[in-house]
Design a protein around this motif. Structure first.
Motif, short mmCIF file in Angstrom:
data_model
loop_
_atom_site.label_atom_id
_atom_site.label_comp_id
_atom_site.label_asym_id
_atom_site.label_seq_id
_atom_site.Cartn_x
_atom_site.Cartn_y
_atom_site.Cartn_z
N VAL A 116 0.84 -1.21 0.00
CA VAL A 116 0.00 0.00 0.00
C VAL A 116 0.87 1.25 0.00
CG1 VAL A 116 -1.69 1.33 1.31
CG2 VAL A 116 -1.95 -1.14 1.11
N LEU A 125 -3.03 -1.74 -6.44
CA LEU A 125 -4.25 -1.79 -5.64
C LEU A 125 -5.29 -2.74 -6.24
CD1 LEU A 125 -4.79 1.96 -4.68
CD2 LEU A 125 -3.78 0.13 -3.32
N THR A 180 -6.37 -6.99 0.74
CA THR A 180 -6.15 -6.02 1.81
C THR A 180 -6.70 -6.50 3.16
OG1 THR A 180 -8.19 -4.91 1.11
CG2 THR A 180 -6.11 -4.03 0.26
N ILE A 193 -5.28 4.28 1.32
CA ILE A 193 -6.12 3.88 0.19
C ILE A 193 -7.31 4.82 0.06
CG2 ILE A 193 -7.53 2.05 -0.80
CD1 ILE A 193 -5.75 0.02 0.62
N ALA A 196 -8.74 1.86 -5.98
CA ALA A 196 -8.81 2.16 -4.54
C ALA A 196 -10.13 1.65 -3.97
CB ALA A 196 -8.67 3.65 -4.31
N ALA A 215 -9.89 -2.09 -3.63
CA ALA A 215 -9.06 -2.49 -2.49
C ALA A 215 -9.79 -2.29 -1.17
CB ALA A 215 -7.75 -1.70 -2.50
#
Length: 275
Positions: free
Chosen positions: A188, A204, A209, A220, A235, A238
Protein backbone atom coordinates in the motif's frame (compact mmCIF):
# COMPACT_ATOMS: atom_id res chain seq x y z
CA UNK A 1 24.42 -92.60 -28.94
CA UNK A 2 21.08 -92.94 -27.22
CA UNK A 3 18.62 -90.06 -26.91
CA UNK A 4 19.27 -89.89 -23.14
CA UNK A 5 23.03 -89.65 -23.65
CA UNK A 6 22.59 -86.87 -26.22
CA UNK A 7 20.45 -84.89 -23.81
CA UNK A 8 23.02 -85.26 -21.01
CA UNK A 9 25.81 -84.10 -23.33
CA UNK A 10 23.82 -81.01 -24.32
CA UNK A 11 22.98 -80.20 -20.69
CA UNK A 12 26.67 -80.49 -19.71
CA UNK A 13 27.66 -78.16 -22.54
CA UNK A 14 25.11 -75.54 -21.50
CA UNK A 15 26.32 -75.77 -17.89
CA UNK A 16 29.97 -75.31 -18.81
CA UNK A 17 29.47 -72.50 -21.37
CA UNK A 18 29.17 -69.64 -18.81
CA UNK A 19 32.48 -70.71 -17.32
CA UNK A 20 34.28 -70.01 -20.60
CA UNK A 21 34.74 -66.23 -20.99
CA UNK A 22 33.71 -64.99 -24.41
CA UNK A 23 35.12 -61.87 -26.00
CA UNK A 24 31.93 -59.91 -25.23
CA UNK A 25 31.94 -61.01 -21.61
CA UNK A 26 35.57 -60.02 -21.27
CA UNK A 27 34.74 -56.55 -22.60
CA UNK A 28 31.95 -56.09 -20.07
CA UNK A 29 34.14 -57.23 -17.22
CA UNK A 30 37.00 -54.91 -18.19
CA UNK A 31 37.35 -51.94 -15.80
CA UNK A 32 36.17 -48.57 -17.17
CA UNK A 33 38.14 -45.33 -17.15
CA UNK A 34 38.72 -43.78 -13.74
CA UNK A 35 36.25 -41.01 -12.85
CA UNK A 36 37.74 -37.65 -12.03
CA UNK A 37 36.10 -35.22 -9.62
CA UNK A 38 35.21 -31.74 -10.72
CA UNK A 39 33.97 -28.56 -9.07
CA UNK A 40 31.04 -26.36 -9.99
CA UNK A 41 32.16 -22.78 -10.61
CA UNK A 42 30.34 -19.53 -11.23
CA UNK A 43 32.24 -18.90 -14.45
CA UNK A 44 31.59 -22.44 -15.67
CA UNK A 45 27.87 -22.12 -15.07
CA UNK A 46 27.73 -18.70 -16.71
CA UNK A 47 29.56 -19.99 -19.79
CA UNK A 48 27.04 -22.83 -20.01
CA UNK A 49 24.14 -20.39 -19.75
CA UNK A 50 25.58 -18.09 -22.41
CA UNK A 51 25.88 -21.04 -24.78
CA UNK A 52 22.48 -22.34 -23.75
CA UNK A 53 20.81 -19.06 -24.65
CA UNK A 54 21.58 -19.88 -28.29
CA UNK A 55 19.54 -23.09 -28.01
CA UNK A 56 16.04 -23.37 -29.47
CA UNK A 57 14.97 -25.49 -26.52
CA UNK A 58 13.12 -23.49 -23.87
CA UNK A 59 13.27 -26.53 -21.59
CA UNK A 60 17.07 -26.54 -21.77
CA UNK A 61 17.25 -22.81 -21.03
CA UNK A 62 14.95 -23.28 -18.05
CA UNK A 63 17.15 -26.13 -16.84
CA UNK A 64 20.24 -23.91 -16.94
CA UNK A 65 18.48 -21.11 -15.07
CA UNK A 66 17.29 -23.58 -12.45
CA UNK A 67 20.74 -25.13 -12.17
CA UNK A 68 22.32 -21.78 -11.31
CA UNK A 69 19.62 -20.93 -8.79
CA UNK A 70 19.76 -24.33 -7.12
CA UNK A 71 23.57 -24.23 -7.01
CA UNK A 72 23.64 -20.76 -5.47
CA UNK A 73 24.04 -21.89 -1.87
CA UNK A 74 27.10 -23.99 -2.73
CA UNK A 75 28.86 -21.48 -4.96
CA UNK A 76 31.55 -19.15 -3.55
CA UNK A 77 29.64 -16.05 -2.43
CA UNK A 78 32.37 -13.58 -3.40
CA UNK A 79 32.61 -15.02 -6.94
CA UNK A 80 28.86 -14.88 -7.40
CA UNK A 81 28.71 -11.31 -6.15
CA UNK A 82 31.64 -10.20 -8.32
CA UNK A 83 30.10 -11.81 -11.41
CA UNK A 84 26.80 -10.03 -10.75
CA UNK A 85 28.41 -6.64 -10.20
CA UNK A 86 30.36 -6.72 -13.47
CA UNK A 87 27.62 -8.26 -15.66
CA UNK A 88 26.07 -5.82 -18.14
CA UNK A 89 23.83 -8.13 -20.15
CA UNK A 90 20.26 -7.89 -18.74
CA UNK A 91 19.50 -11.60 -19.17
CA UNK A 92 22.69 -12.75 -17.50
CA UNK A 93 22.39 -10.11 -14.78
CA UNK A 94 18.91 -11.43 -13.98
CA UNK A 95 20.22 -15.00 -13.69
CA UNK A 96 22.98 -13.95 -11.31
CA UNK A 97 20.65 -11.74 -9.28
CA UNK A 98 18.20 -14.63 -8.97
CA UNK A 99 21.01 -16.80 -7.61
CA UNK A 100 21.94 -14.16 -5.03
CA UNK A 101 18.33 -13.78 -3.95
CA UNK A 102 18.11 -17.57 -3.61
CA UNK A 103 20.98 -17.48 -1.14
CA UNK A 104 19.00 -15.14 1.09
CA UNK A 105 15.75 -17.06 0.69
CA UNK A 106 17.46 -20.25 1.83
CA UNK A 107 19.20 -18.72 4.80
CA UNK A 108 22.72 -18.90 3.36
CA UNK A 109 23.36 -15.14 3.15
CA UNK A 110 20.90 -12.57 4.54
CA UNK A 111 22.83 -9.73 2.89
CA UNK A 112 22.74 -11.08 -0.66
CA UNK A 113 19.28 -9.73 -1.49
CA UNK A 114 20.39 -6.28 -0.33
CA UNK A 115 23.12 -6.31 -2.98
CA UNK A 116 20.49 -6.99 -5.60
CA UNK A 117 18.24 -4.25 -4.23
CA UNK A 118 21.14 -1.79 -4.28
CA UNK A 119 21.84 -2.41 -7.94
CA UNK A 120 18.13 -2.19 -8.78
CA UNK A 121 18.28 1.39 -7.51
CA UNK A 122 21.73 2.48 -8.68
CA UNK A 123 22.30 0.75 -12.04
CA UNK A 124 22.42 3.21 -14.94
CA UNK A 125 20.99 0.92 -17.61
CA UNK A 126 17.19 0.76 -17.19
CA UNK A 127 17.09 -2.67 -18.88
CA UNK A 128 19.46 -4.08 -16.28
CA UNK A 129 17.50 -2.36 -13.50
CA UNK A 130 14.30 -3.96 -14.76
CA UNK A 131 15.96 -7.38 -15.02
CA UNK A 132 17.30 -7.03 -11.47
CA UNK A 133 13.84 -6.16 -10.19
CA UNK A 134 12.40 -9.26 -11.90
CA UNK A 135 14.90 -11.44 -10.03
CA UNK A 136 13.17 -10.57 -6.75
CA UNK A 137 9.72 -11.67 -7.92
CA UNK A 138 7.85 -14.13 -5.68
CA UNK A 139 10.37 -13.77 -2.87
CA UNK A 140 10.44 -12.08 0.54
CA UNK A 141 11.88 -8.86 -0.93
CA UNK A 142 8.73 -6.88 -0.20
CA UNK A 143 9.25 -7.17 3.55
CA UNK A 144 13.05 -7.53 3.64
CA UNK A 145 14.29 -4.58 1.57
CA UNK A 146 12.96 -1.60 3.51
CA UNK A 147 11.44 1.11 1.34
CA UNK A 148 12.90 -0.33 -1.87
CA UNK A 149 9.58 -0.59 -3.67
CA UNK A 150 8.53 2.92 -2.71
CA UNK A 151 11.61 4.06 -4.63
CA UNK A 152 11.22 1.63 -7.53
CA UNK A 153 7.68 2.80 -8.31
CA UNK A 154 9.14 6.27 -8.85
CA UNK A 155 11.94 5.07 -11.15
CA UNK A 156 12.41 7.20 -14.30
CA UNK A 157 11.91 4.09 -16.46
CA UNK A 158 8.29 2.99 -17.10
CA UNK A 159 9.57 -0.58 -17.55
CA UNK A 160 11.15 -0.61 -14.11
CA UNK A 161 8.02 0.85 -12.53
CA UNK A 162 5.83 -1.81 -14.15
CA UNK A 163 8.18 -4.61 -13.13
CA UNK A 164 8.05 -3.34 -9.56
CA UNK A 165 4.24 -3.24 -9.64
CA UNK A 166 4.15 -6.79 -11.01
CA UNK A 167 6.49 -7.97 -8.25
CA UNK A 168 4.27 -6.47 -5.58
CA UNK A 169 1.07 -7.94 -6.99
CA UNK A 170 2.54 -11.42 -7.44
CA UNK A 171 4.24 -11.41 -4.03
CA UNK A 172 1.03 -10.49 -2.22
CA UNK A 173 -0.92 -13.16 -4.11
CA UNK A 174 1.57 -16.00 -4.35
CA UNK A 175 3.98 -15.57 -1.44
CA UNK A 176 1.77 -14.15 1.30
CA UNK A 177 -1.76 -14.89 0.01
CA UNK A 178 -2.81 -11.63 1.63
CA UNK A 179 -2.23 -12.95 5.14
CA UNK A 180 0.93 -11.04 6.07
CA UNK A 181 0.14 -7.56 7.31
CA UNK A 182 3.63 -6.00 7.01
CA UNK A 183 3.95 -7.08 3.37
CA UNK A 184 0.48 -5.77 2.54
CA UNK A 185 1.27 -2.48 4.29
CA UNK A 186 4.49 -2.20 2.25
CA UNK A 187 2.48 -2.74 -0.93
CA UNK A 188 0.00 0.00 0.00
CA UNK A 189 2.85 2.38 0.83
CA UNK A 190 4.37 1.74 -2.59
CA UNK A 191 1.03 2.32 -4.31
CA UNK A 192 0.55 5.60 -2.45
CA UNK A 193 4.13 6.70 -3.18
CA UNK A 194 3.80 6.15 -6.93
CA UNK A 195 3.14 9.07 -9.27
CA UNK A 196 2.36 6.69 -12.15
CA UNK A 197 -1.41 6.03 -12.23
CA UNK A 198 -0.93 2.73 -14.07
CA UNK A 199 1.41 1.48 -11.36
CA UNK A 200 -0.86 2.57 -8.50
CA UNK A 201 -3.92 1.02 -10.15
CA UNK A 202 -2.08 -2.23 -10.88
CA UNK A 203 -0.94 -2.64 -7.28
CA UNK A 204 -4.25 -1.79 -5.64
CA UNK A 205 -6.31 -3.67 -8.20
CA UNK A 206 -4.39 -6.93 -7.65
CA UNK A 207 -3.85 -7.12 -3.92
CA UNK A 208 -5.65 -8.58 -0.95
CA UNK A 209 -6.15 -6.02 1.81
CA UNK A 210 -7.58 -8.29 4.51
CA UNK A 211 -4.59 -7.80 6.84
CA UNK A 212 -3.68 -4.15 6.28
CA UNK A 213 -3.35 -1.68 9.14
CA UNK A 214 -5.61 1.28 9.82
CA UNK A 215 -2.88 3.56 8.47
CA UNK A 216 -2.80 1.67 5.17
CA UNK A 217 -6.58 1.78 4.92
CA UNK A 218 -6.35 5.55 5.33
CA UNK A 219 -3.79 5.78 2.49
CA UNK A 220 -6.12 3.88 0.19
CA UNK A 221 -9.03 6.13 1.15
CA UNK A 222 -6.97 9.17 0.20
CA UNK A 223 -6.49 7.67 -3.28
CA UNK A 224 -10.25 7.90 -3.83
CA UNK A 225 -9.53 11.57 -4.52
CA UNK A 226 -7.04 10.83 -7.32
CA UNK A 227 -7.43 12.67 -10.61
CA UNK A 228 -7.12 9.33 -12.43
CA UNK A 229 -10.31 7.28 -12.76
CA UNK A 230 -8.42 3.96 -12.83
CA UNK A 231 -6.75 4.79 -9.53
CA UNK A 232 -10.09 5.71 -7.95
CA UNK A 233 -11.60 2.45 -9.21
CA UNK A 234 -8.66 0.39 -7.91
CA UNK A 235 -8.81 2.16 -4.54
CA UNK A 236 -12.51 1.36 -4.23
CA UNK A 237 -11.78 -2.25 -5.14
CA UNK A 238 -9.06 -2.49 -2.49
CA UNK A 239 -11.29 -0.94 0.18
CA UNK A 240 -13.83 -3.68 -0.39
CA UNK A 241 -11.56 -6.20 1.34
CA UNK A 242 -10.19 -4.27 4.33
CA UNK A 243 -10.43 -5.75 7.86
CA UNK A 244 -13.74 -5.39 9.69
CA UNK A 245 -12.25 -2.75 12.00
CA UNK A 246 -11.58 -0.47 9.02
CA UNK A 247 -14.72 -1.29 7.03
CA UNK A 248 -16.99 1.37 8.58
CA UNK A 249 -14.53 4.15 7.83
CA UNK A 250 -13.90 2.77 4.34
CA UNK A 251 -17.63 2.67 3.59
CA UNK A 252 -18.08 6.26 4.73
CA UNK A 253 -15.26 7.39 2.44
CA UNK A 254 -16.75 5.51 -0.49
CA UNK A 255 -20.23 6.93 0.11
CA UNK A 256 -18.80 10.43 0.30
CA UNK A 257 -17.15 9.96 -3.10
CA UNK A 258 -20.09 8.27 -4.78
CA UNK A 259 -22.23 11.36 -5.43
CA UNK A 260 -19.44 13.23 -7.15
CA UNK A 261 -18.02 10.33 -9.20
CA UNK A 262 -18.49 10.80 -12.95
CA UNK A 263 -16.54 7.82 -14.28
CA UNK A 264 -18.93 4.91 -14.92
CA UNK A 265 -16.71 1.95 -13.85
CA UNK A 266 -15.44 3.79 -10.77
CA UNK A 267 -18.98 4.78 -9.81
CA UNK A 268 -20.11 1.17 -10.18
CA UNK A 269 -17.30 -0.06 -7.99
CA UNK A 270 -18.02 2.59 -5.37
CA UNK A 271 -21.63 1.47 -5.28
CA UNK A 272 -20.61 -2.18 -4.82
CA UNK A 273 -18.29 -1.37 -1.92
CA UNK A 274 -20.80 0.86 -0.17
CA UNK A 275 -23.67 -1.63 -0.42
Amino acid sequence: MTRTATFRTLLLALTLCPLVPTEAAAQVAAPGPALQGGSCSVEGLMDSIRRGLQSNSEAYKKYLRTLLRESAVTLPAHELQAAFERETDPVMAEHLATALVARTERGADPEAIKLVAKRALEERDPAVRAATVRSMRRTSALENTGDLYEKLVRDPSPEVRQEAATNIAEDIQNVYSGYHGPASDAAVSAAAASTDPKVTAKILGNMDTQKISAGSAGKIQSLLHSDDAQVRKAAALALGGVPAEQMASARQSVLAMYQGERDGPSRTRLAEVSS
